[in-house]
Design an enzyme around this catalytic site. Sequence first.
Site, PDB file in Angstrom:
ATOM      1  N   HIS A 258       0.818  -1.222   0.000  1.00 38.14           N
ATOM      2  CA  HIS A 258       0.000   0.000   0.000  1.00 38.14           C
ATOM      3  C   HIS A 258       0.849   1.268   0.000  1.00 38.14           C
ATOM      4  O   HIS A 258       0.355   2.340  -0.332  1.00 38.14           O
ATOM      5  CB  HIS A 258      -0.995  -0.013   1.169  1.00 38.14           C
ATOM      6  CG  HIS A 258      -0.429   0.376   2.498  1.00 38.14           C
ATOM      7  ND1 HIS A 258      -0.081  -0.536   3.470  1.00 38.14           N
ATOM      8  CD2 HIS A 258      -0.176   1.591   3.040  1.00 38.14           C
ATOM      9  CE1 HIS A 258       0.350   0.093   4.540  1.00 38.14           C
ATOM     10  NE2 HIS A 258       0.312   1.380   4.311  1.00 38.14           N
TER      11      HIS A 258
ATOM     12  N   ASP B 241       0.135  -7.430   1.610  1.00 37.96           N
ATOM     13  CA  ASP B 241       0.605  -6.058   1.782  1.00 37.96           C
ATOM     14  C   ASP B 241       2.124  -5.954   1.814  1.00 37.96           C
ATOM     15  O   ASP B 241       2.683  -5.143   2.551  1.00 37.96           O
ATOM     16  CB  ASP B 241       0.011  -5.437   3.049  1.00 37.96           C
ATOM     17  CG  ASP B 241       0.069  -3.913   3.016  1.00 37.96           C
ATOM     18  OD1 ASP B 241       0.159  -3.347   1.916  1.00 37.96           O
ATOM     19  OD2 ASP B 241       0.032  -3.287   4.092  1.00 37.96           O
TER      20      ASP B 241
ATOM     21  N   SER C 197       4.429   2.635   8.009  1.00 40.92           N
ATOM     22  CA  SER C 197       4.157   1.473   7.165  1.00 40.92           C
ATOM     23  C   SER C 197       5.362   1.111   6.311  1.00 40.92           C
ATOM     24  O   SER C 197       5.935   1.963   5.629  1.00 40.92           O
ATOM     25  CB  SER C 197       2.963   1.764   6.253  1.00 40.92           C
ATOM     26  OG  SER C 197       1.788   1.916   6.991  1.00 40.92           O
TER      27      SER C 197
END
Length: 359
Positions: free
Chosen positions: A102, A138, A218
């Site tokens: 992402h 992810d 992230s």
Amino acid sequence: MLFGRRVKPSALVVLGLVALLVGAAGGVGGWLLARGGDSLTRDVTLAEAQPGKERPPGSVADIAARVRPAVVSIEVKLGQGGGGFGSGVVIDGAGYIATNWHVVTLEGRADESAQITALFTDGTRAKARVVGTDPKTDLAVIKVEVDNPTVLAFGNSDELQVGDAVIAIGSPLGLTDTVTEGIVSALHRPVVAGGDNGQEPITYDAIQTDAAVNQGNSGGPLVDSTGALVGINSAIRSSAGNTGSVGLGFAIPSNDARRITEALIRDGRVAHADLGANVRSVSADTAEGAQVVNVTEGGAAARAGIAEGDVIRKVGDRQVRTAAELTVAVRSHRPGDTVPVVLARQGQELTIQVTLASD
């Protein structure tokens, strides 16, 4: 008479004036000292700490100093304007960087015109290209051309226990090179995210931590007390109206990340084990698990005899209580593996051997 001698009156006057002058000078000096006057020199000794703060091996400062050079900030700019940012970690000396799907795809919005830049802690900026992505878990790998990058070694996430100390490093809210500390607060926590716009949801078996993790962390590393990579930070859980950290952060275990990133570097893609069944979570007095809604014709479940209405309760050694747990339990194996599946059917418990297919 002075000291047995007669003194002239004029001399007494002179002595009196001298005494007055000396007294006045002493008074002025005392006043200046009391006021801290800059015109006078005085010795001042202030208390100070012993030189050198101790940073023994294994301290947070020691670990951070060793790990930070391997952590990068990732900037993604879209051709039509806009973009985003995140973090990554160098996992190979050839310049391969692990991060989140992402982050580099902006959750699927980025195209081939997107520009990706990696910023190192020493100020080096390098253009990056996407090597491969895995939207189901992810994870993604990008590559930069730099000389002798610092590489972070993978640790064994299977050895983690609840309560172990961990450190997260990344660029939360764009604040590069940020270090936070916490503990492992849970293991094997199935995380489901995304699934918008017809995309398959992201599902992975997460490490839960209370180390402060925010947007921008992230893709960055979660490391253990030795400085080894034990997870890739990927998601947070926030309360209503709060988008910041509330002590619920989730990381993809390093053992899963290593297997997937190796496949992405080698093949550009990764194949996951697949059961070939759509399920939903159920909880009842007689059965708790993942109930089969339908099976894929010719798929692993159909070939093994799993039928609609069966409630899957265990895959291999992994207990299954929800649909998400079934997904991560199946993906913990490789395509082609044969595993025992425990299920409930019409009030009876059955164990069926299933040879998993590839998605």
